[in-house]
Motif scaffolding. Structure first.
Motif, PDB file in Angstrom:
ATOM      1  N   LEU A   1       0.841  -1.180   0.000  1.00 39.48           N
ATOM      2  CA  LEU A   1       0.000   0.000   0.000  1.00 39.48           C
ATOM      3  C   LEU A   1       0.884   1.240   0.000  1.00 39.48           C
ATOM      4  O   LEU A   1       2.004   1.223   0.512  1.00 39.48           O
ATOM      5  CB  LEU A   1      -0.912   0.001   1.220  1.00 39.48           C
ATOM      6  N   PRO A   2       0.404   2.327  -0.574  1.00 41.11           N
ATOM      7  CA  PRO A   2       1.211   3.548  -0.653  1.00 41.11           C
ATOM      8  C   PRO A   2       1.430   4.172   0.721  1.00 41.11           C
ATOM      9  O   PRO A   2       0.669   3.921   1.659  1.00 41.11           O
ATOM     10  CB  PRO A   2       0.373   4.455  -1.559  1.00 41.11           C
ATOM     11  N   PRO A   3       2.477   4.989   0.845  1.00 37.91           N
ATOM     12  CA  PRO A   3       2.724   5.662   2.130  1.00 37.91           C
ATOM     13  C   PRO A   3       1.660   6.704   2.406  1.00 37.91           C
ATOM     14  O   PRO A   3       1.001   7.214   1.493  1.00 37.91           O
ATOM     15  CB  PRO A   3       4.100   6.311   1.920  1.00 37.91           C
ATOM     16  N   ALA A   4       1.483   7.020   3.676  1.00 39.19           N
ATOM     17  CA  ALA A   4       0.510   8.037   4.070  1.00 39.19           C
ATOM     18  C   ALA A   4       0.986   9.415   3.661  1.00 39.19           C
ATOM     19  O   ALA A   4       2.182   9.721   3.705  1.00 39.19           O
ATOM     20  CB  ALA A   4       0.280   7.981   5.575  1.00 39.19           C
ATOM     21  N   ALA A   5       0.048  10.257   3.252  1.00 42.26           N
ATOM     22  CA  ALA A   5       0.355  11.631   2.899  1.00 42.26           C
ATOM     23  C   ALA A   5       0.177  12.529   4.125  1.00 42.26           C
ATOM     24  O   ALA A   5      -0.511  12.177   5.079  1.00 42.26           O
ATOM     25  CB  ALA A   5      -0.553  12.101   1.770  1.00 42.26           C
ATOM     26  N   ARG A   6       0.799  13.685   4.077  1.00 39.66           N
ATOM     27  CA  ARG A   6       0.666  14.651   5.161  1.00 39.66           C
ATOM     28  C   ARG A   6      -0.787  15.128   5.248  1.00 39.66           C
ATOM     29  O   ARG A   6      -1.400  15.448   4.224  1.00 39.66           O
ATOM     30  CB  ARG A   6       1.587  15.838   4.904  1.00 39.66           C
ATOM     31  N   PRO A   7      -1.367  15.174   6.451  1.00 33.72           N
ATOM     32  CA  PRO A   7      -2.759  15.643   6.592  1.00 33.72           C
ATOM     33  C   PRO A   7      -2.950  17.049   6.040  1.00 33.72           C
ATOM     34  O   PRO A   7      -2.030  17.878   6.062  1.00 33.72           O
ATOM     35  CB  PRO A   7      -2.984  15.600   8.109  1.00 33.72           C
ATOM     36  N   LEU A   8      -4.137  17.315   5.567  1.00 33.10           N
ATOM     37  CA  LEU A   8      -4.500  18.622   5.030  1.00 33.10           C
ATOM     38  C   LEU A   8      -5.069  19.506   6.137  1.00 33.10           C
ATOM     39  O   LEU A   8      -5.216  19.074   7.284  1.00 33.10           O
ATOM     40  CB  LEU A   8      -5.536  18.454   3.921  1.00 33.10           C
ATOM     41  N   GLY A   9      -5.422  20.726   5.766  1.00 35.55           N
ATOM     42  CA  GLY A   9      -6.077  21.609   6.712  1.00 35.55           C
ATOM     43  C   GLY A   9      -7.535  21.229   6.894  1.00 35.55           C
ATOM     44  O   GLY A   9      -8.022  20.245   6.335  1.00 35.55           O
ATOM     45  N   HIS A  10      -8.238  22.026   7.665  1.00 32.05           N
ATOM     46  CA  HIS A  10      -9.630  21.727   7.993  1.00 32.05           C
ATOM     47  C   HIS A  10     -10.568  22.344   6.964  1.00 32.05           C
ATOM     48  O   HIS A  10     -10.706  23.562   6.893  1.00 32.05           O
ATOM     49  CB  HIS A  10      -9.962  22.236   9.393  1.00 32.05           C
ATOM     50  N   ALA A  11     -11.206  21.489   6.172  1.00 30.15           N
ATOM     51  CA  ALA A  11     -12.201  21.925   5.195  1.00 30.15           C
ATOM     52  C   ALA A  11     -13.377  20.962   5.252  1.00 30.15           C
ATOM     53  O   ALA A  11     -13.236  19.808   5.661  1.00 30.15           O
ATOM     54  CB  ALA A  11     -11.600  21.960   3.788  1.00 30.15           C
ATOM     55  N   LEU A  12     -14.524  21.423   4.835  1.00 31.35           N
ATOM     56  CA  LEU A  12     -15.740  20.613   4.920  1.00 31.35           C
ATOM     57  C   LEU A  12     -15.865  19.670   3.724  1.00 31.35           C
ATOM     58  O   LEU A  12     -15.560  20.048   2.589  1.00 31.35           O
ATOM     59  CB  LEU A  12     -16.967  21.516   4.987  1.00 31.35           C
ATOM     60  N   PRO A  13     -16.334  18.444   3.955  1.00 30.30           N
ATOM     61  CA  PRO A  13     -16.561  17.518   2.844  1.00 30.30           C
ATOM     62  C   PRO A  13     -17.850  17.859   2.100  1.00 30.30           C
ATOM     63  O   PRO A  13     -18.839  18.266   2.710  1.00 30.30           O
ATOM     64  CB  PRO A  13     -16.682  16.161   3.539  1.00 30.30           C
TER      65      PRO A  13
END
Length: 225
Positions: A63-75
Motif C-alpha cells: 500500500l502507498p505511504p501516508a500523505a501529510r494531513p491537510l487543513g480543515h475543510a468541509l466535505p
C-alpha cells in the motif's frame, strides 16, 4: 444487507429495522465518545457476520505511504470508483440521546459525516455513515462490504481539494461484540484516516435487525484539485 424487494413486510417493520440498525451503530459511537473524551450526555447481507472478521489483504500487497494531513475543510461529496458511488455528504450532529442523527430515510443516496469529529483529509479519524437499503431498493452503501484494501475513496472538499484515501482494512463486527474503539478510534497517530460504516451480517427476523456492522478503514495517500 439483504435486498428488501425479496421481503414482503410492512412499512412499520421496515422503519423498525432501519432504526434498530442505526441505534446499534450510533450507540457504539456515543459510548466510545464518552470513554475517550469524557463527554457526559432475514436474508443474507452482502457481508457475512463475524467477530472482528477481517477481509484483509494478500501478504505481498503493498500500500502507498501516508500523505501529510491537510487543513480543515468541509466535505462535499464522496466518490468510490470501484463501487460506482458518487454521493453528496451532509453534516450530522447528535440527537437528544447523545447519538448521531443519521440521514433521513428519504435520502438513501446521501452519506452522513459526523461533524463534531475530524474533517476528511485533516488529522484524525473522520467518520462517515450511510444506509445500505431502503424499504424498496439498495442505498448508497449497499456494496460497501465488497470493497477491498488498495482501492480508492475520494472526498471532495469545500477548499477545492480532493482528499484521496486508500483502503487498508475491511472488517465485519458482530453487533453483540461491537468494539467501538477499533471502529472509530484512530489506528495510527498523526495520519488522516477515514471510516465508512454501514450494516452487515444477516437479517434477524426475531429482532428485526442485522447482526453486524461493516467497517471500512482508509488513510490519506494523496491530494488532487
Amino acid at each position: 444487507m439483504s435486498e428488501h424487494a425479496d421481503h414482503e413486510r410492512s412499512s412499520g417493520s421496515a422503519r423498525l429495522l432501519m432504526g434498530t440498525a442505526w441505534a446499534v451503530l450510533l450507540l457504539g459511537l456515543w459510548l466510545w465518545g464518552r470513554q475517550v473524551t469524557d463527554i457526559r450526555q432475514g436474508t443474507a447481507a452482502p457481508a457475512g457476520a463475524g467477530d472482528l472478521a477481517s477481509v484483509g489483504r494478500p501478504p505481498d500487497a503493498e500500500l502507498p505511504p501516508a500523505a501529510r494531513p491537510l487543513g480543515h475543510a468541509l466535505p462535499q461529496r464522496i466518490d468510490i470508483p470501484d463501487l460506482g458511488v458518487q454521493a453528496p455528504v451532509v453534516a450530522r450532529g447528535l440527537d437528544r440521546q447523545g447519538a448521531i442523527d443519521p440521514p433521513p430515510y428519504d435520502q438513501a443516496g446521501v452519506v452522513g459525516w459526523y461533524a463534531a469529529g475530524a474533517r476528511p483529509g485533516a488529522a484524525g479519524a473522520a467518520l462517515m455513515v450511510g444506509h445500505v437499503d431502503t424499504e424498496t431498493r439498495p442505498a448508497v452503501f449497499y456494496r460497501l462490504s465488497t470493497i477491498r484494501p488498495g482501492e480508492n475513496v475520494r472526498v471532495v472538499r469545500d477548499d477545492g481539494k480532493v482528499a484521496e484515501f486508500t483502503v487498508d482494512d475491511v472488517r465485519v463486527q458482530e453487533r453483540d461484540r461491537f468494539d467501538a474503539r477499533q471502529a472509530y478510534g484512530q489506528h495510527r497517530p498523526g495520519r488522516s484516516e477515514l471510516r465508512l460504516i454501514t450494516c452487515g451480517g444477516t437479517f434477524d427476523r426475531v429482532s428485526h435487525s442485522y447482526t453486524a456492522n461493516v467497517i471500512v478503514s482508509a488513510y490519506l495517500t494523496g491530494t488532487s484539485l
